[in-house]
Design an enzyme around this catalytic site. Structure first.
Site, mmCIF file in Angstrom:
data_model
loop_
_atom_site.group_PDB
_atom_site.id
_atom_site.type_symbol
_atom_site.label_atom_id
_atom_site.label_comp_id
_atom_site.label_asym_id
_atom_site.label_seq_id
_atom_site.Cartn_x
_atom_site.Cartn_y
_atom_site.Cartn_z
ATOM 1 N N LYS A 178 0.841 -1.193 0.000
ATOM 2 C CA LYS A 178 0.000 0.000 0.000
ATOM 3 C C LYS A 178 0.877 1.244 0.000
ATOM 4 O O LYS A 178 1.680 1.436 0.915
ATOM 5 C CB LYS A 178 -0.885 0.024 1.253
ATOM 6 C CG LYS A 178 -1.908 1.147 1.213
ATOM 7 C CD LYS A 178 -2.675 1.265 2.519
ATOM 8 C CE LYS A 178 -2.057 2.254 3.465
ATOM 9 N NZ LYS A 178 -1.930 3.615 2.939
ATOM 10 N N GLY A 231 7.182 5.080 7.921
ATOM 11 C CA GLY A 231 6.237 6.169 8.162
ATOM 12 C C GLY A 231 6.501 6.794 9.518
ATOM 13 O O GLY A 231 7.635 6.786 10.023
ATOM 14 N N SER A 232 5.456 7.312 10.112
ATOM 15 C CA SER A 232 5.615 8.058 11.363
ATOM 16 C C SER A 232 5.875 7.125 12.551
ATOM 17 O O SER A 232 5.462 5.960 12.536
ATOM 18 C CB SER A 232 4.346 8.874 11.630
ATOM 19 O OG SER A 232 3.249 7.996 11.767
ATOM 20 N N THR A 233 6.485 7.675 13.560
ATOM 21 C CA THR A 233 6.745 6.905 14.784
ATOM 22 C C THR A 233 5.419 6.513 15.441
ATOM 23 O O THR A 233 5.270 5.400 15.956
ATOM 24 C CB THR A 233 7.631 7.734 15.732
ATOM 25 O OG1 THR A 233 8.855 8.004 15.037
ATOM 26 C CG2 THR A 233 7.937 7.003 17.026
ATOM 27 N N GLU A 253 10.742 1.651 9.832
ATOM 28 C CA GLU A 253 11.590 2.817 9.515
ATOM 29 C C GLU A 253 10.772 4.060 9.817
ATOM 30 O O GLU A 253 9.802 4.346 9.115
ATOM 31 C CB GLU A 253 11.994 2.782 8.037
ATOM 32 C CG GLU A 253 12.846 1.592 7.643
ATOM 33 C CD GLU A 253 14.177 1.559 8.367
ATOM 34 O OE1 GLU A 253 14.616 2.603 8.879
ATOM 35 O OE2 GLU A 253 14.766 0.467 8.440
ATOM 36 N N CYS A 287 13.331 11.775 5.298
ATOM 37 C CA CYS A 287 13.582 11.359 6.678
ATOM 38 C C CYS A 287 15.036 11.604 7.075
ATOM 39 O O CYS A 287 15.358 11.711 8.245
ATOM 40 C CB CYS A 287 13.222 9.892 6.852
ATOM 41 S SG CYS A 287 14.050 8.850 5.647
ATOM 42 N N GLU A 389 9.850 16.010 15.498
ATOM 43 C CA GLU A 389 10.041 16.015 14.045
ATOM 44 C C GLU A 389 9.063 16.999 13.400
ATOM 45 O O GLU A 389 7.872 16.978 13.703
ATOM 46 C CB GLU A 389 9.796 14.607 13.484
ATOM 47 C CG GLU A 389 10.098 14.515 12.005
ATOM 48 C CD GLU A 389 9.768 13.140 11.422
ATOM 49 O OE1 GLU A 389 8.700 12.610 11.724
ATOM 50 O OE2 GLU A 389 10.595 12.626 10.651
HETATM 51 P P1 NAD Z 1 2.219 7.872 8.315
HETATM 52 O O1 NAD Z 1 2.675 7.046 9.442
HETATM 53 O O2 NAD Z 1 1.083 8.785 8.530
HETATM 54 O O3 NAD Z 1 1.800 6.962 7.083
HETATM 55 C C1 NAD Z 1 2.710 6.056 6.469
HETATM 56 C C2 NAD Z 1 1.929 4.951 5.818
HETATM 57 O O4 NAD Z 1 1.319 4.166 6.818
HETATM 58 C C3 NAD Z 1 0.789 5.410 4.924
HETATM 59 O O5 NAD Z 1 0.685 4.515 3.844
HETATM 60 C C4 NAD Z 1 -0.419 5.315 5.841
HETATM 61 O O6 NAD Z 1 -1.628 5.142 5.151
HETATM 62 C C5 NAD Z 1 -0.080 4.102 6.659
HETATM 63 N N1 NAD Z 1 -0.617 4.063 8.018
HETATM 64 C C6 NAD Z 1 -0.855 5.104 8.852
HETATM 65 N N2 NAD Z 1 -1.297 4.665 10.032
HETATM 66 C C7 NAD Z 1 -1.333 3.312 9.956
HETATM 67 C C8 NAD Z 1 -1.694 2.280 10.866
HETATM 68 N N3 NAD Z 1 -2.101 2.561 12.089
HETATM 69 N N4 NAD Z 1 -1.612 1.001 10.460
HETATM 70 C C9 NAD Z 1 -1.170 0.709 9.223
HETATM 71 N N5 NAD Z 1 -0.821 1.640 8.307
HETATM 72 C C10 NAD Z 1 -0.884 2.932 8.679
HETATM 73 O O7 NAD Z 1 3.513 8.655 7.793
HETATM 74 P P2 NAD Z 1 3.590 9.714 6.617
HETATM 75 O O8 NAD Z 1 3.049 11.005 7.133
HETATM 76 O O9 NAD Z 1 3.041 9.134 5.368
HETATM 77 O O10 NAD Z 1 5.166 9.830 6.394
HETATM 78 C C11 NAD Z 1 5.981 10.725 7.081
HETATM 79 C C12 NAD Z 1 6.753 10.007 8.158
HETATM 80 O O11 NAD Z 1 7.517 8.955 7.597
HETATM 81 C C13 NAD Z 1 7.761 10.906 8.841
HETATM 82 O O12 NAD Z 1 7.721 10.671 10.228
HETATM 83 C C14 NAD Z 1 9.104 10.446 8.283
HETATM 84 O O13 NAD Z 1 10.206 10.680 9.104
HETATM 85 C C15 NAD Z 1 8.845 8.993 8.103
HETATM 86 N N6 NAD Z 1 9.796 8.403 7.148
HETATM 87 C C16 NAD Z 1 10.780 7.575 7.621
HETATM 88 C C17 NAD Z 1 11.711 7.027 6.754
HETATM 89 C C18 NAD Z 1 12.799 6.116 7.241
HETATM 90 O O14 NAD Z 1 13.408 5.437 6.433
HETATM 91 N N7 NAD Z 1 13.073 6.048 8.530
HETATM 92 C C19 NAD Z 1 11.620 7.314 5.388
HETATM 93 C C20 NAD Z 1 10.618 8.161 4.954
HETATM 94 C C21 NAD Z 1 9.697 8.704 5.834
#
Ligand code: NAD
Length: 485
Positions: A178, A231-233, A253, A287, A389
């Site tokens: 996804k 994604g997010s922490t 990550e 990130c 962040e």
């Molecule tokens: P997000 O966590 O809101 O969403 C990421 C993905 O997860 C999306 O596809 C979303 O639909 C899905 N998602 C959200 N909540 C979920 C849940 N409870 N269960 C399953 N799936 C869920 O993050 P974002 O706003 O899309 O991305 C930004 C974040 O990603 C920032 O914190 C950034 O630092 C991080 N990031 C980390 C890395 C890394 O390699 N460490 C790389 C890129 C981005």
């Protein structure tokens, strides 16, 4: 391959395009214009069920296929992405707001390379053998896990999506993937490519939708055995809890608050050019961007003057225009978040040295989400602005006296993804690289990636590692065989 950006995106399950089971759609908005330009499925548990059934059917054959067979298909996928590079880049820019030049030069070529790299790596992947002299031999088999979920964010849409899918497929798994609901288009285009490249139906299933409905169902399904998430922490912790309860493998990550540490003895010109990039590339939405710039006090004023002059040259504007160095931030929601972080920085007593405000370009981007690159000074290391962040075009400047203080400031964060160290003193760089508590350290460079190296963070930045054989290890299950003779 389609030749027009579509107004309606569908799920890709078992080699076919499907409408979402409940018929629910979300708006897909171009952040540079603020306008809805397509609809995407908001998939639910029923769609995940369909995808799992398709993957289950495809798994026996795919998991037994040879790495060479998988390489040929995956290499073809890479070639097809490259053949349609401009189309993919345009789709990514429309979704994400980043300058088209960045998508064309970096994101899309790297996405293609992910397929080629992991398919090639799998052909060289080796498992261990341990001899017990005169008695027995152990060898380890590495088998694909089964059906795995790959969930990615919006900042590098196709690159991070393929960074997960490619090793999962190369290792012989079937995948339910996804992309972020905010940037779905390149993943949709990829469906057309994988079919053309000959990937068997059901091996890769791509669903669209939000985290609460689609993402959660992809994590919770009992037949999904591993989850690779970027994604997010906040979301990462939620996924970690759910997966732990069901003993699923996870690779997480997550966020970062990366320090760039600048010593007076560094290669000044190279540092200045790179730190401007590491602060504001992709509007600071990588990130790995360095959002806390730590500068030795002897060169603080010199750095500040020159850095501000360079930042002033970052033209903000229509991402389709060649001269634009900064595009839009990804969404209205994110725009509001970044602007509120700037307001917090002011409340905390920070001085805005550059930017700090939104911009409304003329013409088609008049309603887009643009923020001028923002530089802030005068804040303590443990205030909200320096601890949380922001993930936008906002950096802070702080000074340090010596190596010990630089280390303390670098490590004060709850995050530990990446750090950049600028010094010509080799011994110091080695000492600091060992002690800075981050998963990735760059010395006198930034974003230089050798895909064979482990990638990932510590503390709130995640757990597990991606990249190279780490990814192939994650996507395989070791089985030891001991033979006594
Ligand atoms: P997000 O966590 O809101 O969403 C990421 C993905 O997860 C999306 O596809 C979303 O639909 C899905 N998602 C959200 N909540 C979920 C849940 N409870 N269960 C399953 N799936 C869920 O993050 P974002 O706003 O899309 O991305 C930004 C974040 O990603 C920032 O914190 C950034 O630092 C991080 N990031 C980390 C890395 C890394 O390699 N460490 C790389 C890129 C981005």
């Amino acid at each position: 391959m389609i030749t027009q950006i579509p107004e309606l995106i569908q799920n890709y399950i078992n080699g076919q395009f499907h409408a979402p089971a409940r018929g629910q759609y979300l708006d897909n908005i171009n952040p540079a214009t603020g306008k809805v330009y397509s609809q995407i499925p908001n998939s639910t548990v029923e769609d995940v069920e369909l995808a799992v059934a398709a993957a289950e059917q495809a798994f026996p054959e795919w998991s037994k296929s040879t790495p060479e067979y998988r390489f040929r298909i995956m290499n073809r996928i890479a070639e097809l992405i490259e053949e349609h590079l401009d189309f993919f880049a345009l789709a990514e820019t429309n979704d994400n707001g980043k300058p088209l030049s960045l998508s064309t030069r970096v994101d899309i070529p790297r996405a293609a390379e992910n397929f080629r790299f992991f398919a090639g790596s799998m052909m060289h992947f080796a498992a261990e053998s341990h001899a017990m002299p005169g008695r027995a031999i152990n060898y380890t088999l590495r088998k694909p896990i089964g059906i795995v979920s790959c969930i990615s964010p919006w900042n590098l849409p196709l690159y991070l999506f393929t960074w997960k899918i490619a090793p999962a497929l190369a290792a012989g798994n079937c995948v339910i993937a996804k992309p972020s609901e905010v940037t779905p288009m390149t993943a949709y285009l990829l469906c057309h490519i994988v079919k053309e490249a000959g990937l068997p139906d059901g091996v890769l299933n791509i669903l669209h939708g939000d985290g609460i409905h689609c993402g959660a169902a992809m994590v919770e399904h009992s037949k999904i055995k591993a989850v690779s998430f970027t994604g997010s922490t906040r979301a990462g912790k939620d996924i970690a809890v759910k997966c732990a309860a069901e003993l699923k493998k996870t690779s997480l990550e997550l966020g970062g608050k990366n320090p760039a540490i600048i010593f007076e003895d560094c290669d000044w010109a190279k540092m200045m050019k790179t730190v401007v990039q590491s602060s504001f590339a992709n509007q600071g939405q990588i990130c790995l961007c360095g959002s806390r710039i730590l500068i030795q006090e002897s060169v603080y004023e010199k750095f500040k003057t020159e850095f501000l002059a360079e930042v002033a040259k970052l033209t903000v504007g229509d991402p389709l225009e060649k001269g634009s160095k900064q595009g839009a931030v990804v969404s209205k929601l994110h725009f509001d978040k970044v602007m509120s972080c700037i307001a917090v920085a002011k409340e905390e007593g920070g001085t805005i040295l550059a930017g700090g405000y939104a911009l409304q370009p003329e013409g088609r981007c008049a309603e887009g989400y643009f923020i001028v690159p923002t530089v802030i000074e005068g804040l303590g290391p443990d205030c909200k602005t320096n601890m949380e962040e922001i993930f936008g075009p906002v950096v802070t400047l702080q000074s340090f006296k010596d190596e010990a203080e630089a280390l303390e400031l670098a490590n004060i964060s709850d995050y530990g993804l990446a750090a950049t160290i600028w010094t010509q003193d080799v011994s110091r760089s080695v000492r600091l690289a060992e002690q800075v508590n981050c998963g990735i350290i760059w010395v006198n460079c930034w974003l230089l990636r050798d895909l064979r190296t482990p990638f990932g963070g510590v503390k709130n930045s995640g757990m597990g590692r991606e990249g190279g054989w780490e990814a192939l290890r994650f996507f395989t299950e070791p089985k030891n065989v001991c033979i006594e003779y």
